[in-house]
Motif scaffolding. Structure first.
Motif, PDB file in Angstrom:
ATOM      1  N   THR A 126       0.816  -1.213   0.000  1.00 13.30           N
ATOM      2  CA  THR A 126       0.000   0.000   0.000  1.00 13.30           C
ATOM      3  C   THR A 126       0.852   1.267   0.000  1.00 13.30           C
ATOM      4  N   SER A 127       2.056   1.201   0.573  1.00 15.70           N
ATOM      5  CA  SER A 127       2.909   2.395   0.553  1.00 15.70           C
ATOM      6  C   SER A 127       3.293   2.764  -0.879  1.00 15.70           C
ATOM      7  N   ASP A 128       3.489   1.756  -1.741  1.00  9.71           N
ATOM      8  CA  ASP A 128       3.785   2.019  -3.149  1.00  9.71           C
ATOM      9  C   ASP A 128       2.585   2.669  -3.832  1.00  9.71           C
ATOM     10  N   VAL A 129       1.392   2.153  -3.515  1.00  2.73           N
ATOM     11  CA  VAL A 129       0.170   2.726  -4.084  1.00  2.73           C
ATOM     12  C   VAL A 129       0.001   4.170  -3.629  1.00  2.73           C
ATOM     13  N   GLU A 130       0.253   4.421  -2.357  1.00  3.51           N
ATOM     14  CA  GLU A 130       0.119   5.780  -1.824  1.00  3.51           C
ATOM     15  C   GLU A 130       1.095   6.734  -2.511  1.00  3.51           C
ATOM     16  N   ARG A 131       2.303   6.255  -2.800  1.00  2.00           N
ATOM     17  CA  ARG A 131       3.281   7.089  -3.491  1.00  2.00           C
ATOM     18  C   ARG A 131       2.783   7.439  -4.902  1.00  2.00           C
ATOM     19  N   LEU A 132       2.217   6.471  -5.596  1.00  3.81           N
ATOM     20  CA  LEU A 132       1.661   6.737  -6.920  1.00  3.81           C
ATOM     21  C   LEU A 132       0.494   7.718  -6.838  1.00  3.81           C
ATOM     22  N   GLN A 133      -0.334   7.557  -5.819  1.00  3.86           N
ATOM     23  CA  GLN A 133      -1.480   8.451  -5.675  1.00  3.86           C
ATOM     24  C   GLN A 133      -1.043   9.889  -5.399  1.00  3.86           C
ATOM     25  N   ARG A 134       0.055  10.060  -4.665  1.00  2.00           N
ATOM     26  CA  ARG A 134       0.573  11.416  -4.439  1.00  2.00           C
ATOM     27  C   ARG A 134       1.042  12.034  -5.756  1.00  2.00           C
ATOM     28  N   ARG A 135       1.698  11.218  -6.584  1.00  2.00           N
ATOM     29  CA  ARG A 135       2.125  11.705  -7.895  1.00  2.00           C
ATOM     30  C   ARG A 135       0.916  12.121  -8.745  1.00  2.00           C
ATOM     31  N   PHE A 136      -0.144  11.319  -8.643  1.00  2.00           N
ATOM     32  CA  PHE A 136      -1.351  11.629  -9.405  1.00  2.00           C
ATOM     33  C   PHE A 136      -1.947  12.961  -8.936  1.00  2.00           C
ATOM     34  N   SER A 137      -1.957  13.191  -7.635  1.00  2.00           N
ATOM     35  CA  SER A 137      -2.461  14.466  -7.116  1.00  2.00           C
ATOM     36  C   SER A 137      -1.642  15.639  -7.648  1.00  2.00           C
ATOM     37  N   GLU A 138      -0.315  15.447  -7.797  1.00  2.00           N
ATOM     38  CA  GLU A 138       0.536  16.501  -8.351  1.00  2.00           C
ATOM     39  C   GLU A 138       0.161  16.800  -9.805  1.00  2.00           C
ATOM     40  N   ILE A 139      -0.138  15.752 -10.556  1.00  2.00           N
ATOM     41  CA  ILE A 139      -0.547  15.931 -11.952  1.00  2.00           C
ATOM     42  C   ILE A 139      -1.842  16.736 -12.007  1.00  2.00           C
ATOM     43  N   VAL A 140      -2.801  16.387 -11.142  1.00  2.00           N
ATOM     44  CA  VAL A 140      -4.096  17.074 -11.137  1.00  2.00           C
ATOM     45  C   VAL A 140      -3.914  18.549 -10.801  1.00  2.00           C
ATOM     46  N   VAL A 141      -3.089  18.844  -9.798  1.00  2.00           N
ATOM     47  CA  VAL A 141      -2.852  20.234  -9.408  1.00  2.00           C
ATOM     48  C   VAL A 141      -2.209  21.013 -10.554  1.00  2.00           C
ATOM     49  N   SER A 142      -1.227  20.412 -11.213  1.00  2.00           N
ATOM     50  CA  SER A 142      -0.564  21.087 -12.325  1.00  2.00           C
ATOM     51  C   SER A 142      -1.543  21.331 -13.468  1.00  2.00           C
ATOM     52  N   ASP A 143      -2.427  20.369 -13.710  1.00  2.00           N
ATOM     53  CA  ASP A 143      -3.441  20.544 -14.747  1.00  2.00           C
ATOM     54  C   ASP A 143      -4.361  21.714 -14.406  1.00  2.00           C
ATOM     55  N   HIS A 144      -4.791  21.805 -13.149  1.00  2.00           N
ATOM     56  CA  HIS A 144      -5.681  22.896 -12.749  1.00  2.00           C
ATOM     57  C   HIS A 144      -5.015  24.257 -12.963  1.00  2.00           C
ATOM     58  N   ARG A 145      -3.718  24.316 -12.766  1.00  2.00           N
ATOM     59  CA  ARG A 145      -3.029  25.600 -12.898  1.00  2.00           C
ATOM     60  C   ARG A 145      -2.745  25.957 -14.355  1.00  2.00           C
ATOM     61  N   HIS A 146      -2.306  24.964 -15.122  1.00  2.54           N
ATOM     62  CA  HIS A 146      -1.753  25.278 -16.442  1.00  2.54           C
ATOM     63  C   HIS A 146      -2.522  24.682 -17.607  1.00  2.54           C
ATOM     64  N   GLY A 147      -3.255  23.605 -17.396  1.00  2.00           N
ATOM     65  CA  GLY A 147      -3.971  23.003 -18.505  1.00  2.00           C
ATOM     66  C   GLY A 147      -3.073  22.266 -19.468  1.00  2.00           C
ATOM     67  N   GLY A 148      -3.577  22.083 -20.716  1.00  2.00           N
ATOM     68  CA  GLY A 148      -3.054  21.083 -21.623  1.00  2.00           C
ATOM     69  C   GLY A 148      -1.663  21.200 -22.170  1.00  2.00           C
ATOM     70  N   ARG A 149      -0.683  21.360 -21.317  1.00  2.00           N
ATOM     71  CA  ARG A 149       0.695  21.434 -21.786  1.00  2.00           C
ATOM     72  C   ARG A 149       1.231  20.050 -22.139  1.00  2.00           C
ATOM     73  N   LEU A 150       2.146  20.026 -23.096  1.00  2.00           N
ATOM     74  CA  LEU A 150       2.731  18.769 -23.540  1.00  2.00           C
ATOM     75  C   LEU A 150       3.505  18.097 -22.419  1.00  2.00           C
ATOM     76  N   ARG A 346     -11.802  27.619  -7.330  1.00  2.00           N
ATOM     77  CA  ARG A 346     -10.728  27.843  -6.369  1.00  2.00           C
ATOM     78  C   ARG A 346      -9.576  28.606  -7.038  1.00  2.00           C
ATOM     79  N   PRO A 347      -8.812  29.360  -6.256  1.00  2.00           N
ATOM     80  CA  PRO A 347      -7.751  30.195  -6.844  1.00  2.00           C
ATOM     81  C   PRO A 347      -6.767  29.423  -7.710  1.00  2.00           C
ATOM     82  N   ARG A 348      -6.454  28.152  -7.335  1.00  2.00           N
ATOM     83  CA  ARG A 348      -5.437  27.422  -8.092  1.00  2.00           C
ATOM     84  C   ARG A 348      -5.924  26.994  -9.481  1.00  2.00           C
ATOM     85  N   MET A 349      -7.243  27.072  -9.728  1.00  2.00           N
ATOM     86  CA  MET A 349      -7.789  26.573 -10.990  1.00  2.00           C
ATOM     87  C   MET A 349      -7.710  27.670 -12.050  1.00  2.00           C
ATOM     88  N   GLN A 350      -6.476  28.019 -12.380  1.00  3.25           N
ATOM     89  CA  GLN A 350      -6.228  29.170 -13.252  1.00  3.25           C
ATOM     90  C   GLN A 350      -6.670  28.916 -14.682  1.00  3.25           C
TER      91      GLN A 350
END
Length: 427
Positions: A126-150, A346-350
């Protein structure tokens, strides 16, 4: 592009007595074991692998091949996609702190592709899964800020590859393996969304197919919903409303929409945006009404994936209703929804804020309110919409409609001075 033969795979096949046809049959059988549906490979598919014409097989085939051989795909001579140096991908105008953190993660993944991340006796947990899920949250946050970058698309696809490599790093319970496949599917769905948002539709279709195969391995209804819902959006942007409606119907039929009305709300709202595209006023009214009813039934405290944040806030419902009314030419209703969405975001959803501001300008222009429309459009920083294809398209649509509605007006001249000074001269 030149290709080089996969001599590693050829050597393995010769050593173990496989022809192209017999390996295809073995992989198809393994796909059936994993998904309940036989694979569609034939001898020519394996010959493409050997010839180097396919450097990284699709997810389901790759996982099945690894099951047959007992080796990770990288050990069979395959090369993961998107191994472009990260420094070439990052645009110069991003926030420096976030860029360094995100690039560091991508660099680590690129190194991991050639070197096993874990010892062969590693127990995937489960610790491996949790690490992947944290990475996924980072992707979501970056998407909210910047959108469809390559670079967001490529990093998400790299994380999907990393999740699949984890499956071959050691033993795991069936429950954990399902979670890891779910993470891989989530990453591919984010890669798909980034490609849609950046109007790279051919790449989006490829990510969609990978994500769908992985979601079947995971048997995760939430990620299946996300993938099919994104598929509806993809087809809507491609101007294929019949397929968009069909894809949204698949999403709306999944069991999770009955267990959690918030998913039903999103499904109905996205369908309404498609009905707006085809000008079906009655269907827009009906589906938006169902979306609102589902939103009111949903428990706001229920735990949900990170990508559902804007749905729980109500911002996504307002944004999709805005798109639906704008598609119908109901500009007064669209303006009201635009103001509501901007208040809820929310403010981060630029990215969403800039998109809905551009739609607000179009709604105001559609009512003949030239000065407010121009003020609204000019409030979007030029560097924001120039980096984002969907926003840029809306601004150019605004420019065209303004000159059609009032070509010689003082308002049009004011807009032209702004446009030539800020973006027309740079495109």
């Amino acid at each position: 592009m030149s290709t080089s033969r996969n001599k590693v795979l050829e050597a393995w096949m010769q050593e173990h007595g496989y022809s192209s046809n017999s390996l295809a049959e073995a992989v198809n059988s393994a796909v059936a074991d994993l998904t309940g549906r036989a694979g569609g490979l034939d001898g020519s598919s394996v010959r493409d692998w050997k010839a180097g014409r396919v450097r990284w097989p699709k997810s389901a085939s790759r996982v099945a091949l690894e099951k047959v051989t007992g080796l990770p795909a990288t050990a069979l001579g395959f090369v993961p996609r998107g191994r472009t140096p990260v420094s070439a991908l990052a645009p110069p105008s991003d926030d420096a702190v976030e860029r360094r953190r995100f690039i560091a993660a991508g660099t680590a993944l690129a190194a991991a592709a050639g070197t096993p991340m874990f010892a062969s006796n590693h127990r995937v947990g489960t610790s491996d899964v949790e690490r992947l899920q944290r990475r996924f949250s980072e992707i979501v946050v970056s998407d909210h800020r910047h959108g469809g970058r390559l670079d967001i698309e490529q990093k998400a696809a790299s994380f999907a590859d990393e999740a699949l490599a984890l499956q071959n790093s050691g033993s795991a319970s069936q429950r954990v393996r399902s979670y890891v496949y779910g993470c891989a599917a989530a990453f591919q769905s984010s890669a798909m969304w980034a490609a849609i948002d950046g109007r790279r539709y051919k790449g989006a279709i490829g990510h969609m197919r990978e994500a769908q195969a992985l979601a079947e391995l995971a048997a995760d209804p939430a990620i299946k919903f996300r993938i099919w819902s994104h598929a509806g959006t993809l087809y809507r942007h491609l101007g294929r409303p019949a397929e968009a409606i069909a894809a949204n119907d698949v999403a709306r039929s999944l069991s999770i929409t009955r267990r959690d009305p918030m998913f039903a709300c999103l499904g109905h709202a996205r369908q309404a945006a498609t009905y707006g595209l085809v000008g079906d006023t009655t269907a827009v009214r009906r589906t938006l009404g169902r979306a609102q009813e589902a939103f009111e039934r949903a428990d706001p405290s229920c735990p949900r994936p990170a990508w559902m944040t804007a749905v729980g806030d109500g911002a996504e419902l307002e944004s999709l209703a805005l798109a639906a009314h704008l598609g119908l030419g109901e500009f007064e209703r669209a303006e009201a929804r635009a103001h509501q969405s901007l208040a809820l975001l929310r403010p981060r959803m630029q990215r969403d804020r800039a998109l809905n501001t551009a739609r607000l300008a179009l709604a105001q222009l559609g009512q003949g309110d030239l000065e407010p429309a121009i003020t609204t459009a000019m409030s979007i920083p030029a560097d924001v919409f120039l980096r984002h294809p969907r926003i840029a398209r809306l601004i150019r649509d605004f420019d065209s409609k303004l000159h059609t509605a009032a070509p010689s007006s003082p308002s049009a001249r004011e807009w032209d001075e702004y446009a030539h000074g800020s973006w027309k001269g740079s495109t």
